[in-house]
Design a protein around this motif. Structure first.
Motif, mmCIF file in Angstrom:
data_model
loop_
_atom_site.group_PDB
_atom_site.id
_atom_site.type_symbol
_atom_site.label_atom_id
_atom_site.label_comp_id
_atom_site.label_asym_id
_atom_site.label_seq_id
_atom_site.Cartn_x
_atom_site.Cartn_y
_atom_site.Cartn_z
ATOM 1 N N ASN A 56 52.501 -71.549 -73.373
ATOM 2 C CA ASN A 56 51.353 -72.022 -72.606
ATOM 3 C C ASN A 56 50.655 -70.915 -71.831
ATOM 4 O O ASN A 56 49.452 -70.979 -71.601
ATOM 5 C CB ASN A 56 51.802 -73.120 -71.636
ATOM 6 N N ARG A 57 51.402 -69.914 -71.417
ATOM 7 C CA ARG A 57 50.804 -68.789 -70.693
ATOM 8 C C ARG A 57 51.452 -67.492 -71.147
ATOM 9 O O ARG A 57 52.667 -67.418 -71.310
ATOM 10 C CB ARG A 57 50.983 -68.943 -69.186
ATOM 11 N N ALA A 58 50.614 -66.493 -71.360
ATOM 12 C CA ALA A 58 51.115 -65.168 -71.716
ATOM 13 C C ALA A 58 50.118 -64.159 -71.180
ATOM 14 O O ALA A 58 49.071 -63.911 -71.786
ATOM 15 C CB ALA A 58 51.268 -65.032 -73.227
ATOM 16 N N ALA A 59 50.401 -63.616 -69.997
ATOM 17 C CA ALA A 59 49.442 -62.746 -69.311
ATOM 18 C C ALA A 59 50.059 -61.402 -68.981
ATOM 19 O O ALA A 59 51.260 -61.285 -68.727
ATOM 20 C CB ALA A 59 48.949 -63.423 -68.034
ATOM 21 N N ILE A 60 49.188 -60.397 -68.970
ATOM 22 C CA ILE A 60 49.650 -59.040 -68.717
ATOM 23 C C ILE A 60 48.559 -58.268 -67.990
ATOM 24 O O ILE A 60 47.367 -58.505 -68.209
ATOM 25 C CB ILE A 60 50.030 -58.345 -70.048
ATOM 26 N N GLY A 61 48.949 -57.375 -67.079
ATOM 27 C CA GLY A 61 47.987 -56.568 -66.339
ATOM 28 C C GLY A 61 47.639 -55.297 -67.097
ATOM 29 O O GLY A 61 48.520 -54.575 -67.547
ATOM 30 N N ARG A 62 46.347 -55.028 -67.213
ATOM 31 C CA ARG A 62 45.860 -53.849 -67.922
ATOM 32 C C ARG A 62 44.759 -53.171 -67.107
ATOM 33 O O ARG A 62 44.269 -53.705 -66.104
ATOM 34 C CB ARG A 62 45.270 -54.228 -69.285
ATOM 35 N N THR A 63 44.334 -52.011 -67.551
ATOM 36 C CA THR A 63 43.141 -51.355 -67.027
ATOM 37 C C THR A 63 42.265 -50.967 -68.215
ATOM 38 O O THR A 63 42.740 -50.888 -69.354
ATOM 39 C CB THR A 63 43.476 -50.093 -66.201
ATOM 40 N N ALA A 64 40.980 -50.731 -67.950
ATOM 41 C CA ALA A 64 40.058 -50.363 -69.025
ATOM 42 C C ALA A 64 38.943 -49.505 -68.457
ATOM 43 O O ALA A 64 38.669 -49.524 -67.252
ATOM 44 C CB ALA A 64 39.492 -51.605 -69.697
ATOM 45 N N ARG A 65 38.280 -48.762 -69.331
ATOM 46 C CA ARG A 65 37.183 -47.900 -68.881
ATOM 47 C C ARG A 65 36.248 -47.580 -70.037
ATOM 48 O O ARG A 65 36.685 -47.312 -71.161
ATOM 49 C CB ARG A 65 37.743 -46.598 -68.291
ATOM 50 N N ARG A 66 34.955 -47.626 -69.743
ATOM 51 C CA ARG A 66 33.955 -47.168 -70.710
ATOM 52 C C ARG A 66 33.960 -45.643 -70.700
ATOM 53 O O ARG A 66 33.828 -45.014 -69.650
ATOM 54 C CB ARG A 66 32.575 -47.711 -70.334
ATOM 55 N N LEU A 67 34.097 -45.028 -71.874
ATOM 56 C CA LEU A 67 34.219 -43.576 -71.970
ATOM 57 C C LEU A 67 32.926 -42.911 -72.421
ATOM 58 O O LEU A 67 32.591 -41.818 -71.972
ATOM 59 C CB LEU A 67 35.342 -43.200 -72.941
ATOM 60 N N MET A 68 32.211 -43.556 -73.342
ATOM 61 C CA MET A 68 31.015 -42.941 -73.898
ATOM 62 C C MET A 68 30.133 -44.034 -74.491
ATOM 63 O O MET A 68 30.627 -45.035 -75.003
ATOM 64 C CB MET A 68 31.392 -41.918 -74.978
ATOM 65 N N GLU A 69 28.846 -43.830 -74.420
ATOM 66 C CA GLU A 69 27.919 -44.778 -75.034
ATOM 67 C C GLU A 69 26.773 -44.001 -75.660
ATOM 68 O O GLU A 69 26.463 -42.881 -75.247
ATOM 69 C CB GLU A 69 27.391 -45.760 -73.982
ATOM 70 N N GLY A 70 26.176 -44.584 -76.682
ATOM 71 C CA GLY A 70 25.072 -43.902 -77.356
ATOM 72 C C GLY A 70 24.981 -44.331 -78.809
ATOM 73 O O GLY A 70 25.011 -45.529 -79.118
ATOM 74 N N TYR A 71 24.904 -43.344 -79.715
ATOM 75 C CA TYR A 71 24.777 -43.639 -81.137
ATOM 76 C C TYR A 71 25.797 -42.816 -81.935
ATOM 77 O O TYR A 71 26.074 -41.665 -81.599
ATOM 78 C CB TYR A 71 23.382 -43.290 -81.648
ATOM 79 N N THR A 72 26.338 -43.418 -82.959
ATOM 80 C CA THR A 72 27.073 -42.662 -83.964
ATOM 81 C C THR A 72 26.163 -42.537 -85.176
ATOM 82 O O THR A 72 25.340 -43.432 -85.446
ATOM 83 C CB THR A 72 28.391 -43.365 -84.357
#
Length: 385
Positions: A361-377
């Motif tokens: 019923n519940r499965a939770a975990i603490g994480r962190t995240a960050r945008r590193l780069m944006e633009g075009y490939t």
């Protein structure tokens, strides 16, 4: 995509989610035909061959991850998310698996891009994960109307601290097979072609995981990447166990076509009781700080930390009577501290039994995240000619 000289320009965002790094692409910016779309993506990543030197892929399974996002197709979701594991060695993108680490990045991306209206102190982002046809809820911290990036929360395998992002897999049991215990058994026996037999627990929660006791494959469970990735005999044994387990539950039909880089499921992990060991950075992990040790294999190599979906599956298994993780942890724990190569990971799991079936019923975990780069490939126009 936009034509730029002899290249297509594809709007792209590179993000870290948990201990993974991957590229977020919008489906609207890619060809609608799946085969053409994957050709473009493989070219962006630089796959296959040569450690992705001619693309943005990082040359490892943890940095060769893809998140395809688009408007939600479910009424109770804010955004659609399709995960892809981009092969390093073949022209293959495996969509038959998911990634909780990248779901963290997608949750942050959705909040940043306006897919959801920010609210304090927590903005829940409901992600429809098309790989598993389930909702993942990602909780983004908000302060004074802005996303709160700074914080004192840290995760093993990532330097520094940031605000904590909780990732909750809702009703994660039976994601791929319809049953949290695909065989109906807490323990099964797989027999290899050379006659060796191994006890395994197969769990379907967020991903399909095969758990084997480290001692049964000649390991301690405290091994690091330097010793596992150079141990061909151990990796070969684990791969054979993984494939046989996949055959047992019917997700692998032709063993001759299976490699670690083409068939991501099932995953396999070694488990062991709490022990003192040094992590990948030479820092001691105390026996008293863990409830269980886990070594998770991803695409044929040791994961330097532990996948979110792997932690969720392990947490669920430890709360199901008779499974190997339940035997190792010696008692049910709704809050589990898992020792992995880079340190420890904390997961909250609630598993209940209704009649003859177990439910996560519940499965939770603490994480962190960050945008590193944006633009075009950039992708040569010749790719689609």
């Amino acid at each position: 995509m936009y034509v730029y000289g002899q290249n297509y320009r594809v709007p792209s965002t590179l993000m870290r989610g948990g201990t993974s790094k991957g590229l977020i692409l919008r489906t609207v910016d890619l060809p609608k035909d799946p085969a053409l779309r994957d050709q473009v993506i493989l070219r962006i990543f630089g796959s296959p061959g040569n450690n992705q030197i001619d693309g943005v892929g990082g040359g490892t399974p943890l940095t060769s991850k893809l998140a395809l996002v688009g408007p939600a197709t479910q009424a109770d979701a804010h955004i659609n998310y399709t995960f892809g594991q981009v092969s390093l060695e073949k022209k293959v993108i495996d969509y038959k698996v998911t990634c909780g680490n990248m779901a963290t990045a997608v949750g942050l991306y959705a909040a940043e891009e306006g897919y959801v209206e920010l609210q304090e102190p927590i903005t829940p982002v409901r992600i429809y994960n098309t790989n598993i046809n389930k909702i993942i809820e990602v909780e983004i911290p908000v302060l004074d109307g802005q996303i709160q990036y700074e914080g004192d929360f840290s995760i093993a395998g990532v330097s520094g601290t940031a605000s904590r992002i909780m990732v909750n897999f809702l009703d994660s049991g039976g994601t791929f097979t319809g049953n949290i215990l695909p065989t109906g058994n807490p323990v099964d026996t797989v027999k290899l072609d050379d006659g060796r037999e191994f006890a395994v627990t197969i769990i379907d929660a967020a991903n399909i995981l095969v758990f084997v006791k480290a001692e049964d494959v000649g390991a301690t469970g405290t091994e690091l990447s330097s010793s596992v990735n150079g141990n061909k005999a151990l990796l070969d044994t684990l791969e054979k166990i993984r494939v046989k387990a996949g055959v047992l539950i019917g997700i692998i039909t032709d063993e001759s076509q299976v490699t670690p880089t083409t068939h991501a499921l099932p995953k396999i992990a070694m488990i062991a009781p709490p022990q003192e060991y040094e992590n990948e950075n030479g820092i001691k992990v105390e026996k008293a700080d863990t409830d269980m040790i886990c070594r998770y294999i991803s695409m044929g190599t040791l994961h330097r930390a532990l996948a979110v979906s792997g932690a969720i599956a392990l947490g669920a298994a430890s709360n199901i009577d008779g499974t190997l993780p339940n035997q190792v942890v010696a008692m049910k724990k709704s809050q589990l501290r898992i020792g992995h190569p880079s340190g420890t990971l904390y997961v909250e799991v609630q598993v209940d039994k209704k009649e003859s079936e177990w439910k996560a019923n519940r499965a939770a975990i603490g994480r962190t995240a960050r945008r590193l780069m944006e633009g075009y490939t950039l992708v040569p126009t010749s790719v689609l000619s």
